[in-house]
Enzyme design. Structure first.
Site, short mmCIF file in Angstrom:
data_model
loop_
_atom_site.label_atom_id
_atom_site.label_comp_id
_atom_site.label_asym_id
_atom_site.label_seq_id
_atom_site.Cartn_x
_atom_site.Cartn_y
_atom_site.Cartn_z
N ASP A 112 0.85 -1.19 0.00
CA ASP A 112 0.00 0.00 0.00
C ASP A 112 0.89 1.23 0.00
O ASP A 112 2.00 1.21 0.53
CB ASP A 112 -0.90 0.02 1.23
CG ASP A 112 -1.96 -1.07 1.22
OD1 ASP A 112 -2.45 -1.40 0.13
OD2 ASP A 112 -2.30 -1.59 2.29
N ASP A 130 -7.03 -1.47 -4.49
CA ASP A 130 -8.08 -1.10 -3.54
C ASP A 130 -9.01 -0.05 -4.14
O ASP A 130 -10.24 -0.13 -3.99
CB ASP A 130 -7.47 -0.52 -2.25
CG ASP A 130 -6.60 -1.51 -1.50
OD1 ASP A 130 -6.83 -2.73 -1.62
OD2 ASP A 130 -5.68 -1.07 -0.80
#
Length: 156
Positions: A112, A130
């Site tokens: 991330d 995401d």
């Protein structure tokens, strides 16, 4: 119909390239300011799901992602053939699911890096996959709402 699978592949490629750039060029937890007090690139790893829940439950994620991918492909083939919005929506869900699945298989964790502070709240760090999942789910909801409205369902 293939164009929708191409959309999913493009999303996976963008997701994997951006993650590769972060892994190769940033130390873990390193932060680069994009817009002060709003947007940062922060190198982060997540062994769980959104907001870090279910940390380390990789077998669970393998099973769930496999079911989701099979389900999305089934829905694309059966229901999205005549509904462009639904097909695009499912393309985003498929691309997002596969993008994070690749990380879990090959890295044992998800990379991330997009880090936003919104009205003082430090939103959980996320990635392109995401984002694709969230956009896809929102579009699925819109497509479902529009389909129900078109059918004349007054309860929607």
């Amino acid at each position: 119909m293939y164009v929708y699978y191409i959309i999913a592949v493009i999303l996976v490629v963008i997701d994997q390239i951006t993650k590769w750039i972060v892994v190769k060029n940033m130390e873990l937890y390193e932060q680069i300011t994009i817009v002060e007090n709003f947007f940062y690139f922060t190198s982060h790893r997540n062994k769980g799901a959104a907001w870090g829940i279910l940390q380390g439950q990789m077998v669970f994620f393998y099973i769930v992602t496999t079911i989701v991918v099979i389900g999305v492909i089934y829905y694309m083939q059966k229901y999205a053939r005549n509904d462009k919005l639904l097909a695009i929506s499912l393309s985003f869900v498929l691309g997002g699911a596969i993008g994070n699945f690749i990380d879990r298989i090959f890295r044992g964790e998800v990379v991330d890096f997009m880090d936003f502070i919104i009205f003082g709240y430090d939103f959980p760090i996320f990635n392109v996959a995401d984002s694709a999942l969230v956009v896809g789910v929102i579009l699925v909801l819109i497509a479902t709402f529009l389909d129900e409205k078109k059918k004349g369902n007054k309860t929607v």
